[in-house]
Design a protein around this motif. Structure first.
Motif, mmCIF file in Angstrom:
data_model
loop_
_atom_site.group_PDB
_atom_site.id
_atom_site.type_symbol
_atom_site.label_atom_id
_atom_site.label_comp_id
_atom_site.label_asym_id
_atom_site.label_seq_id
_atom_site.Cartn_x
_atom_site.Cartn_y
_atom_site.Cartn_z
ATOM 1 N N ARG A 212 0.764 -1.319 0.019
ATOM 2 C CA ARG A 212 0.085 -0.161 -0.332
ATOM 3 C C ARG A 212 0.819 1.291 0.119
ATOM 4 N NH1 ARG A 212 -3.475 -2.761 3.872
ATOM 5 N NH2 ARG A 212 -2.336 -1.546 5.362
ATOM 6 N N ARG A 214 2.827 4.375 -0.975
ATOM 7 C CA ARG A 214 2.743 5.038 -2.122
ATOM 8 C C ARG A 214 3.469 6.448 -1.930
ATOM 9 N NH1 ARG A 214 0.975 0.958 -3.768
ATOM 10 N NH2 ARG A 214 -0.631 0.446 -5.282
ATOM 11 N N ARG A 220 1.700 7.573 -8.747
ATOM 12 C CA ARG A 220 1.166 6.826 -7.631
ATOM 13 C C ARG A 220 1.892 5.191 -7.598
ATOM 14 N NH1 ARG A 220 0.197 9.218 -3.231
ATOM 15 N NH2 ARG A 220 -1.542 8.092 -2.517
ATOM 16 N N GLN A 221 3.024 4.883 -8.126
ATOM 17 C CA GLN A 221 3.501 3.776 -8.216
ATOM 18 C C GLN A 221 4.174 3.514 -6.728
ATOM 19 O OE1 GLN A 221 3.954 1.850 -10.824
ATOM 20 N NE2 GLN A 221 2.711 3.236 -12.130
ATOM 21 N N PRO A 222 4.061 1.893 -6.514
ATOM 22 C CA PRO A 222 4.192 1.641 -5.148
ATOM 23 C C PRO A 222 5.764 1.987 -4.888
ATOM 24 C CG PRO A 222 3.243 -0.191 -6.373
ATOM 25 C CD PRO A 222 3.414 0.944 -7.179
#
Length: 381
Positions: A212, A214, A220-222
């Motif tokens: 989850r 970010r 908003r890539q991990p």
């Protein structure tokens, strides 16, 4: 103030301490260890009136204090053991009064810092005295609990990634147990510096937490490129890391402990999930850095030869070094300021438990001392 029933009457902020003192009765938390190797017991002690404010002292009204494990062996080795061990060193609060030679602060400033190892003060007390060189200003938008709860993990992450290794864009960083409070901050710092991050998870809950994560802004890539779930004991960490890096290995490893011996010699279930030291050496790339928290690490000649062939280094992560010598005080204060700046801009988002009232501090500290807390415990006043 929550939970300690103190009678607290203080004059308004002032410099130098010339005004008459009002009688102050407060409670502070301390640890007691009757003999080496025994468990620490925690007790509240009443104290009346602080000593006079010295020239470089800052009198701080504590608003939050984070709890950290007390390393009694280290205190003994550097001759700092005492009958009552002050509890709680990471504090945030408001300046009430400053000594004559204090130049960095004035009354009503909001501050945060870590009390030194030799401090006589318990951070779990409503008002304490701190030398100005252990404090920095707290940004207005950062809350008390986050400031106190992030500062130590931030110092550890900076020590590991900036001073024991040089994290930079394009590097690959493996953070073991990335869902821990320290691991979470280390991941956020490494990713902010442009590194690719791999992490291990000890449970399904940890795995979900890591997936989850970010960045606060932008794409908003991990934050974690790959989460390696080691909870069932069947996943080979070295093999997974080599696969993720195309066989090149990782540039920086931050461990959370390692297996030193064969599996049958390991006693606890937690140690069964730790990688063996040979696995870490295997997954290191050429010129890699292994940052270890294992103070009793033993390397056999074949281990050293493997590290030599890779031109790799092993460094020991001891974040107390900053307060054991004044030589790098300027760097240390810059680190604290940078941690607060990253907290203010949401680059750091700490792994904190719900704030705890002071009257529950004793029970919470017992949990922390047994290493049973998965989130950072912070006492709020």
């Amino acid at each position: 103030m929550a939970g300690c029933g103190a009678v607290l009457v203080l004059a308004g902020g002032r410099r130098g301490g010339s005004a008459p003192e009002v009688t102050v009765t407060m409670k502070a938390l301390y640890g007691q260890q009757n003999s080496p190797g025994e468990e620490i017991t925690f007790v509240f002690q009443e104290r009346e009136n602080l000593p006079p404010t010295r020239d470089n002292d800052v009198k701080v009204q504590v608003r939050a204090c984070a709890l950290s494990w007390i390393d009694t062996k280290l205190l003994s080795e550097i001759k700092l053991e005492k009958e009552l061990l002050p509890v709680g060193r990471e504090i945030s609060g408001v300046v009430l009064e400053v000594g004559r030679k204090v130049t960095f602060f004035q009354p009503d400033d909001e501050v945060v810092g870590i009390l030194p190892l030799d401090s006589e003060e318990s951070g779990l007390c409503e008002v304490i005295l701190v030398h100005e060189h252990y404090l920095v200003r707290k940004p207005e938008k950062v809350c008390w609990v986050e400031a106190a709860g992030t500062v130590r993990d931030g110092v550890r992450a900076y020590t590991a990634l900036h001073y024991l290794s040089q994290v930079s864009p394009g590097k690959t960083v493996l953070v073991m147990d990335g869902a821990s409070p320290f691991g979470t901050i280390a991941i956020q710092l490494a990713q902010h510096r442009g590194a690719k991050v791999i992490s291990t998870a000890y449970s399904l809950e940890d795995k979900q937490h890591l997936e989850r994560l970010r960045p606060p802004v932008g794409v908003r890539q991990p934050l974690v490129a790959r989460v390696i779930d080691v909870s069932n004991g069947k996943i080979d960490v070295a093999e997974s890391c080599l696969e993720e890096t195309g066989g090149l290995g990782v540039d920086i490893v931050l461990d959370a402990g390692v297996k030193l011996y064969c599996a049958e010699d390991e006693s606890t279930s937690k140690s069964q999930l730790l990688p063996h030291k040979h696995d870490i050496i295997t997954l290191l790339g050429v010129g890699g850095h292994w940052i270890t928290t294992e103070k009793n690490l033993q390397l056999d000649p074949p281990d050293s030869h493997s590290l030599f062939l890779k031109g790799a280094t092993v460094s020991f992560l001891n974040d107390e070094i900053w307060n054991l010598s004044n030589v790098q005080q300027g760097k240390y204060l810059s680190i604290l300021e940078d941690i607060m700046e990253k907290l203010s801009s949401s680059i750091f988002r700490p792994q904190l438990d719900e704030p705890i009232p002071l009257y529950e501090a004793k029970v919470s500290m017992e949990i922390v001392q047994k290493n049973q807390a998965r989130k950072r415990q912070v006492i709020q006043f």
